[in-house]
Design an enzyme around this catalytic site. Sequence first.
Site, PDB file in Angstrom:
ATOM      1  N   ASN A  78       0.847  -1.197   0.000  1.00 22.08           N
ATOM      2  CA  ASN A  78       0.000   0.000   0.000  1.00 22.08           C
ATOM      3  C   ASN A  78       0.883   1.248   0.000  1.00 22.08           C
ATOM      4  O   ASN A  78       2.086   1.176   0.297  1.00 22.08           O
ATOM      5  CB  ASN A  78      -0.879   0.016   1.253  1.00 22.08           C
ATOM      6  N   CYS A 100      -5.721  -7.575  -3.707  1.00 22.83           N
ATOM      7  CA  CYS A 100      -5.989  -6.295  -4.324  1.00 22.83           C
ATOM      8  C   CYS A 100      -6.733  -6.549  -5.621  1.00 22.83           C
ATOM      9  O   CYS A 100      -6.153  -7.079  -6.567  1.00 22.83           O
ATOM     10  CB  CYS A 100      -4.651  -5.624  -4.582  1.00 22.83           C
ATOM     11  N   GLY A 101      -8.017  -6.236  -5.639  1.00 24.15           N
ATOM     12  CA  GLY A 101      -8.876  -6.582  -6.783  1.00 24.15           C
ATOM     13  C   GLY A 101      -8.569  -5.784  -8.033  1.00 24.15           C
ATOM     14  O   GLY A 101      -8.386  -6.345  -9.123  1.00 24.15           O
ATOM     15  N   ASN A 102      -8.513  -4.462  -7.925  1.00 24.59           N
ATOM     16  CA  ASN A 102      -8.174  -3.646  -9.096  1.00 24.59           C
ATOM     17  C   ASN A 102      -6.747  -3.925  -9.517  1.00 24.59           C
ATOM     18  O   ASN A 102      -6.430  -3.949 -10.700  1.00 24.59           O
ATOM     19  CB  ASN A 102      -8.321  -2.153  -8.775  1.00 24.59           C
ATOM     20  N   ASN A 125      -8.726  -9.803   2.295  1.00 23.11           N
ATOM     21  CA  ASN A 125      -8.443  -8.628   3.136  1.00 23.11           C
ATOM     22  C   ASN A 125      -9.740  -8.191   3.834  1.00 23.11           C
ATOM     23  O   ASN A 125     -10.839  -8.544   3.402  1.00 23.11           O
ATOM     24  CB  ASN A 125      -7.805  -7.499   2.308  1.00 23.11           C
ATOM     25  N   HIS A 137     -12.958  -6.101   5.243  1.00 23.40           N
ATOM     26  CA  HIS A 137     -13.869  -5.031   4.813  1.00 23.40           C
ATOM     27  C   HIS A 137     -14.995  -4.859   5.814  1.00 23.40           C
ATOM     28  O   HIS A 137     -15.575  -5.839   6.279  1.00 23.40           O
ATOM     29  CB  HIS A 137     -14.468  -5.354   3.447  1.00 23.40           C
ATOM     30  N   ASN A 178     -10.502  -2.052   5.667  1.00 21.19           N
ATOM     31  CA  ASN A 178     -11.010  -1.233   4.577  1.00 21.19           C
ATOM     32  C   ASN A 178     -12.463  -0.911   4.927  1.00 21.19           C
ATOM     33  O   ASN A 178     -13.160  -1.743   5.529  1.00 21.19           O
ATOM     34  CB  ASN A 178     -10.937  -2.001   3.260  1.00 21.19           C
ATOM     35  N   GLU A 190      -9.706   3.185   2.085  1.00 25.50           N
ATOM     36  CA  GLU A 190      -8.878   1.976   2.098  1.00 25.50           C
ATOM     37  C   GLU A 190      -7.867   1.981   3.225  1.00 25.50           C
ATOM     38  O   GLU A 190      -7.209   2.986   3.473  1.00 25.50           O
ATOM     39  CB  GLU A 190      -8.112   1.857   0.782  1.00 25.50           C
ATOM     40  N   ARG A 191      -7.742   0.808   3.824  1.00 25.32           N
ATOM     41  CA  ARG A 191      -6.664   0.585   4.778  1.00 25.32           C
ATOM     42  C   ARG A 191      -5.326   0.877   4.095  1.00 25.32           C
ATOM     43  O   ARG A 191      -5.053   0.367   3.007  1.00 25.32           O
ATOM     44  CB  ARG A 191      -6.713  -0.894   5.207  1.00 25.32           C
ATOM     45  N   CYS A 250     -12.118   0.385  -5.470  1.00 23.94           N
ATOM     46  CA  CYS A 250     -11.536  -0.720  -4.707  1.00 23.94           C
ATOM     47  C   CYS A 250     -12.239  -1.999  -5.136  1.00 23.94           C
ATOM     48  O   CYS A 250     -13.442  -2.153  -4.908  1.00 23.94           O
ATOM     49  CB  CYS A 250     -11.715  -0.471  -3.213  1.00 23.94           C
ATOM     50  N   GLY A 251     -11.495  -2.878  -5.796  1.00 28.48           N
ATOM     51  CA  GLY A 251     -12.090  -4.100  -6.337  1.00 28.48           C
ATOM     52  C   GLY A 251     -12.560  -5.061  -5.264  1.00 28.48           C
ATOM     53  O   GLY A 251     -13.697  -5.552  -5.298  1.00 28.48           O
ATOM     54  N   THR A 252     -11.688  -5.336  -4.298  1.00 24.07           N
ATOM     55  CA  THR A 252     -12.102  -6.237  -3.217  1.00 24.07           C
ATOM     56  C   THR A 252     -13.278  -5.607  -2.450  1.00 24.07           C
ATOM     57  O   THR A 252     -14.190  -6.315  -2.020  1.00 24.07           O
ATOM     58  CB  THR A 252     -10.939  -6.537  -2.245  1.00 24.07           C
ATOM     59  N   GLY A 253     -13.260  -4.278  -2.322  1.00 20.31           N
ATOM     60  CA  GLY A 253     -14.349  -3.580  -1.623  1.00 20.31           C
ATOM     61  C   GLY A 253     -15.678  -3.702  -2.360  1.00 20.31           C
ATOM     62  O   GLY A 253     -16.734  -3.875  -1.740  1.00 20.31           O
TER      63      GLY A 253
HETATM   64  O1  ZDP Z   1      -6.533  -4.294   2.130  1.00 19.89           O
HETATM   65  C1  ZDP Z   1      -5.894  -3.272   1.918  1.00 19.89           C
HETATM   66  O2  ZDP Z   1      -4.999  -2.883   2.694  1.00 19.89           O
HETATM   67  C2  ZDP Z   1      -6.197  -2.493   0.631  1.00 19.89           C
HETATM   68  N1  ZDP Z   1      -5.727  -1.142   0.716  1.00 19.89           N
HETATM   69  C3  ZDP Z   1      -5.541  -3.240  -0.491  1.00 19.89           C
HETATM   70  C4  ZDP Z   1      -5.845  -2.672  -1.846  1.00 19.89           C
HETATM   71  C5  ZDP Z   1      -7.247  -3.029  -2.298  1.00 19.89           C
HETATM   72  C6  ZDP Z   1      -7.533  -2.505  -3.666  1.00 19.89           C
HETATM   73  N2  ZDP Z   1      -7.952  -1.143  -3.701  1.00 19.89           N
HETATM   74  C7  ZDP Z   1      -8.563  -3.348  -4.388  1.00 19.89           C
HETATM   75  O3  ZDP Z   1      -8.926  -2.935  -5.490  1.00 19.89           O
HETATM   76  O4  ZDP Z   1      -8.946  -4.411  -3.943  1.00 19.89           O
HETATM   77  C8  ZDP Z   1      -6.334  -2.519  -4.498  1.00 19.89           C
END
Ligand code: ZDP
Length: 284
Positions: A64, A73-75, A169, A171, A202, A220-221, A229-232
């Site tokens: 990060n 990290c999804g994106n 990660n 959320h 996050n 984001e964390r 944020c893809g994972t978000g």
């Molecule tokens: O979990 C974390 O510490 C996130 N900051 C990682 C990055 C997540 C991201 N924005 C995503 O798209 O999933 C890259």
Amino acid sequence: MEFTKYHGLGNDFILIDNRSSSEPCLTPEQSVQMCSRHFGIGADGVIFALPGQNGNDYTMRIFNSDGSEPEMCGNGIRCLAQFLAELEATALGAGIEEISPRSYRIHTLAGTITPRLKGNGLVTVDMGQPQLSAASIPTTLVSGDQKIVNQSLEVAGQSWSVTCVSMGNPHCVTFVDDVAAVPLETIGPVFEHHSVFPQRTNTEFIQAVTPTYLKMRVWERGAGATLACGTGACAAVVAGVLTGKSDRHATIELPGGCLEIEWSQLDGRVYMTGPATKVFTGKI
Ligand code: ZDP
């Protein structure tokens, strides 16, 4: 050293070809410097394309912009897939269209993740199954094996109804009536560092416009307010299904653009589709 700058809906990353070594060629401190928008290249994170392990094609590591290392990290993994395809195409003297559609098995700290270049500029990622137990987030909000769905959490003197999801990660998702009205810059860091999240978290605020169209803003964390944020976005749909606010297939509108998310009923895995865009290459 060469690098390539990519973004996924404005969530931007410095990609490094690290295929000749199994350790990242930059320290977290050097990555912080490179991510600085005033003293460096500028990015939300640095992503290293490393040799594969456990039978996978490649390994992804990411730092990060604050130097911490997330599991996933999804994106970023869409950008990594695009980056790898361009490296492979260049080595073959071919165009990227000639090698797609192409899937990669990527080893991450959240297990094997499989992005697939569809050949139309979009990448679909098999993000795996979300984890919902408190221990897997991790959070101490409830006991270890319980889920956190519409659980009240006191943050900055206010009570919020939160749903927690791990996409590898952590959320913490909150549904609100008007996402534009959320004071993200002040409330985001308080969620991120809340004592019930030992690995920090996050934080996503979601407005369900319809069950298939959600608007989201994210803190984001380790990176702060980002454009996407893809994972978000995946966590938002999972939380939406658990709370009855979203269908299993929905469009997520982020400040940087839209992602398509599906939490498959068939295999319980989350599929994310969106763009990955090269911005420039450089030497540092
Ligand atoms: O979990 C974390 O510490 C996130 N900051 C990682 C990055 C997540 C991201 N924005 C995503 O798209 O999933 C890259």
